[in-house]
Design a protein around this motif. Structure first.
Motif, PDB file in Angstrom:
ATOM      1  N   LYS A  66       0.890  -1.330   0.160  1.00 43.21           N
ATOM      2  CA  LYS A  66       0.016  -0.098  -0.092  1.00 43.21           C
ATOM      3  C   LYS A  66       1.008   1.312   0.058  1.00 43.21           C
ATOM      4  O   LYS A  66       0.537   2.295  -0.781  1.00 43.21           O
ATOM      5  N   THR A  67       1.829   1.319   0.821  1.00 44.24           N
ATOM      6  CA  THR A  67       2.785   2.495   0.999  1.00 44.24           C
ATOM      7  C   THR A  67       3.655   2.435  -0.276  1.00 44.24           C
ATOM      8  O   THR A  67       3.686   3.641  -1.058  1.00 44.24           O
ATOM      9  N   ASN A  69       2.821   1.721  -3.454  1.00 43.07           N
ATOM     10  CA  ASN A  69       1.932   2.254  -4.630  1.00 43.07           C
ATOM     11  C   ASN A  69       1.356   3.496  -4.199  1.00 43.07           C
ATOM     12  O   ASN A  69       1.355   4.369  -5.348  1.00 43.07           O
ATOM     13  N   ALA A  70       1.543   3.970  -3.107  1.00 39.25           N
ATOM     14  CA  ALA A  70       0.799   5.391  -2.658  1.00 39.25           C
ATOM     15  C   ALA A  70       1.946   6.334  -3.179  1.00 39.25           C
ATOM     16  O   ALA A  70       1.704   7.316  -3.905  1.00 39.25           O
ATOM     17  N   SER A 110       8.975   0.985  -5.205  1.00 38.77           N
ATOM     18  CA  SER A 110       7.902   2.463  -5.194  1.00 38.77           C
ATOM     19  C   SER A 110       8.163   3.140  -6.456  1.00 38.77           C
ATOM     20  O   SER A 110       7.633   4.259  -6.715  1.00 38.77           O
ATOM     21  N   PHE A 176      -0.831   8.539   3.078  1.00 39.79           N
ATOM     22  CA  PHE A 176      -2.185   8.123   2.303  1.00 39.79           C
ATOM     23  C   PHE A 176      -3.230   9.321   2.141  1.00 39.79           C
ATOM     24  O   PHE A 176      -3.898   9.332   1.106  1.00 39.79           O
ATOM     25  N   TYR A 179      -1.905  10.848  -1.020  1.00 41.48           N
ATOM     26  CA  TYR A 179      -2.396  10.177  -2.206  1.00 41.48           C
ATOM     27  C   TYR A 179      -3.776  10.429  -2.649  1.00 41.48           C
ATOM     28  O   TYR A 179      -4.116  10.722  -3.508  1.00 41.48           O
ATOM     29  N   ASP A 180      -4.561  10.434  -1.503  1.00 39.82           N
ATOM     30  CA  ASP A 180      -5.850  10.402  -1.815  1.00 39.82           C
ATOM     31  C   ASP A 180      -6.489  11.973  -2.252  1.00 39.82           C
ATOM     32  O   ASP A 180      -7.184  11.829  -3.034  1.00 39.82           O
ATOM     33  N   GLU A 183      -5.219  11.878  -5.909  1.00 44.76           N
ATOM     34  CA  GLU A 183      -5.982  11.049  -6.796  1.00 44.76           C
ATOM     35  C   GLU A 183      -7.307  11.654  -7.120  1.00 44.76           C
ATOM     36  O   GLU A 183      -7.929  11.575  -8.262  1.00 44.76           O
TER      37      GLU A 183
END
Length: 198
Positions: A66-67, A69-70, A110, A176, A179-180, A183
């Protein structure tokens, strides 16, 4: 009796350590939805935005799918928005690992970076410059930079640069959140957030 309690405590602590180690190392970190990100650095000078990612292969919060990809998603979104608006972007990856070989392998999870600073643990020049004694990982720093130079082939003469930190994200939850935000943000939202005027 005391010896038995000590042995039991050692067995319990050892079991917990093996369990946690097993989780960390068995976690699949090879999935990367942005694996085709390709960047090149524009050496013409002027205004740049630099993202600096600081992590460590032995930190669970820095080294999981998850990290990874973020981090790659943040780089991709910034690169895309900035490139769409003729603003130059540089990504830097720094790893706290002592082994440069382990650090390179870790950072590759990453995505691609324009520059990596690896090896030597806390004595890594990137860690010294950007972290100033704190080893909290993962961390993302975003800078505005100006480079003025006379580029002559591979020789840079009269290099003048300025670097200004504009955003800091420390820890997995901050990363995160960034990232959010990216996006779901428009180009103008991102440029405003980065204090970039076009």
């Amino acid at each position: 009796m005391k010896s038995e309690n000590s042995q039991l405590a050692i067995i319990i602590i050892g079991s917990i350590a093996m369990f946690v180690t097993g989780i960390v190392f068995s976690y699949n970190v090879n999935i990367n939805k942005y694996e085709n990100l390709s960047q090149t650095v524009d050496l013409s000078g002027g205004e740049y935005v630099r993202l600096v990612f600081i992590g460590s292969s032995d930190c669970y919060f820095s080294n999981n799918t998850k990290t990874n990809n973020a981090v790659n998603g943040v780089k991709k979104k910034l690169y895309t928005v900035l490139n769409n608006n003729d603003i130059k972007f540089i990504s830097t990856g720094i790893s706290f690992d002592i082994s440069s070989e382990i650090a390179i392998s870790y950072l590759s999870k990453s995505g691609k970076y324009d520059e990596i600073l690896v090896g030597a643990g806390a004595f890594n020049l990137g860690a010294i410059k950007y972290v100033s004694g704190s080893s909290a990982t993962p961390t993302i720093l975003i800078f505005r930079e100006t480079y003025n130079s006379d580029l002559n082939g591979l020789n840079i003469k009269n290099l003048e640069n300025s670097q200004r930190l504009i955003k800091t994200y420390i820890g997995q939850l901050d990363l995160f959140d960034l990232y959010d935000f990216l996006e779901n943000a428009t180009d103008m939202d991102v440029l405003s957030y980065l204090e970039v005027n076009i």
